[in-house]
Write a protein that holds these residues in place. Structure first.
Motif, short mmCIF file in Angstrom:
data_model
loop_
_atom_site.label_atom_id
_atom_site.label_comp_id
_atom_site.label_asym_id
_atom_site.label_seq_id
_atom_site.Cartn_x
_atom_site.Cartn_y
_atom_site.Cartn_z
N ILE A 201 54.84 7.65 -7.68
CA ILE A 201 53.62 8.10 -8.33
C ILE A 201 53.93 9.58 -7.37
CG2 ILE A 201 51.15 8.52 -8.77
CD1 ILE A 201 51.29 5.55 -9.44
N SER B 39 51.08 15.21 -8.35
CA SER B 39 50.20 15.87 -9.36
C SER B 39 49.32 14.98 -9.82
CB SER B 39 51.19 16.14 -10.53
OG SER B 39 51.93 14.98 -11.19
N PHE B 40 49.35 13.66 -9.55
CA PHE B 40 48.25 12.65 -9.81
C PHE B 40 46.90 12.84 -8.98
CE2 PHE B 40 51.43 10.68 -12.47
CZ PHE B 40 50.84 9.85 -13.07
N GLN C 163 38.02 11.10 -9.85
CA GLN C 163 38.99 12.07 -10.49
C GLN C 163 40.43 11.33 -10.62
OE1 GLN C 163 39.30 16.30 -9.97
NE2 GLN C 163 37.33 16.10 -9.51
N ASN C 164 41.07 11.00 -9.39
CA ASN C 164 42.19 10.73 -9.13
C ASN C 164 42.63 9.63 -9.51
OD1 ASN C 164 41.56 12.97 -7.25
ND2 ASN C 164 43.41 13.70 -8.29
N TRP C 165 41.71 8.43 -8.66
CA TRP C 165 42.13 7.11 -8.70
C TRP C 165 41.85 6.45 -10.07
CZ3 TRP C 165 45.03 3.43 -6.78
CH2 TRP C 165 44.80 2.22 -6.77
N LYS D 62 41.02 7.79 -12.87
CA LYS D 62 41.46 8.19 -14.28
C LYS D 62 43.03 8.32 -14.28
CE LYS D 62 37.23 11.16 -15.06
NZ LYS D 62 37.19 12.68 -15.11
N LYS D 63 43.72 8.30 -13.12
CA LYS D 63 45.33 8.32 -13.16
C LYS D 63 45.86 7.38 -12.49
CE LYS D 63 44.37 13.38 -12.93
NZ LYS D 63 44.50 14.67 -11.93
N VAL D 64 45.78 7.13 -11.31
CA VAL D 64 46.51 6.32 -10.48
C VAL D 64 46.47 5.05 -10.60
CG1 VAL D 64 47.28 5.94 -8.00
CG2 VAL D 64 46.49 8.26 -8.52
N ASN E 67 45.58 3.46 -13.32
CA ASN E 67 45.97 2.96 -14.50
C ASN E 67 47.60 2.73 -14.63
OD1 ASN E 67 43.53 3.03 -15.58
ND2 ASN E 67 43.59 5.30 -16.40
N GLN E 68 48.07 3.80 -13.72
CA GLN E 68 49.46 3.68 -13.51
C GLN E 68 50.07 2.52 -12.94
OE1 GLN E 68 51.64 6.09 -15.18
NE2 GLN E 68 53.30 4.62 -14.79
#
Length: 187
Positions: free
Chosen positions: A127, A130-131, A148-150, A152-154, A156-157
């Motif tokens: 990852i 940008s995440f 914000q980052n963890w 909503k993005k990281v 989930n990935q």
């Protein structure tokens, strides 16, 4: 520039241009009988995400005509645009990025990209920074980074990677526990 070049039908997109790429500065006859010459100074850049398993492998005709350059996620020290001008040890966003990047590297040597238990090359799944960039105007705090980052993005990935067997089970839970500990100690 052609973004996500491997998502399209390469033969259909390029057509006779594939032959013209091979014979730069020499005319190539097109299907309609006209001549076409591809100049030597034409530069074609194509990007692709090699971690997309559902996408067809790159056409061999295209592989012969292009150079492939991997763009791997950078070290947190070099990802200054995450939180510009802030050192890693003072930036929760950069610290989370660094912590997540360790999942994809050898635990004894951070310069070595790891493989997982299925033999997959984890550098293709790492990852990138940008995440971890915060929204404009938001302060680089542990809570903002988590919200914000963890969340909503990281997370989930990583959860998807867990389901696919790319990273070990409970990777996301372990990082979230670490993140919660950072939040608690910063209060």
């Amino acid at each position: 520039h052609i973004d996500e070049i491997n998502r399209g039908n390469v033969a259909r997109i390029f057509g006779e241009a594939l032959m013209a790429m091979e014979k730069r500065n020499f005319p190539v006859t097109l299907r309609d009988g006209t001549w076409f010459t591809m100049p030597k100074n034409l530069l074609i850049l194509g990007t692709m995400n090699s971690a997309d398993h559902h996408i067809q492998p790159m056409d061999q005709a295209l592989r012969r005509r292009f150079c492939f350059v991997p763009l791997l996620p950078m070290h947190a020290n070099d990802a200054d645009w995450i939180s510009p001008g802030v050192a890693v040890d003072e930036s929760p966003a950069k610290q989370l990025y660094s912590r997540v990047l360790k999942v994809f590297k050898d635990e004894n040597d951070e310069t070595i990209w790891n493989t997982n238990f299925n033999g997959l090359d984890l550098r293709e799944f790492a990852i990138g920074p940008s995440f971890f960039k915060l929204d404009k105007g938001d302060e680089d705090t542990w809570q903002n980074v988590k919200d914000q980052n963890w969340t909503k993005k990281v997370k989930n990935q990583l959860s998807e990677y867990e389901k696919e067997g790319i990273v070990s089970h409970r990777t996301a839970d372990e990082i979230e526990k670490w993140l919660d500990k950072q939040i608690k100690s910063s209060e």
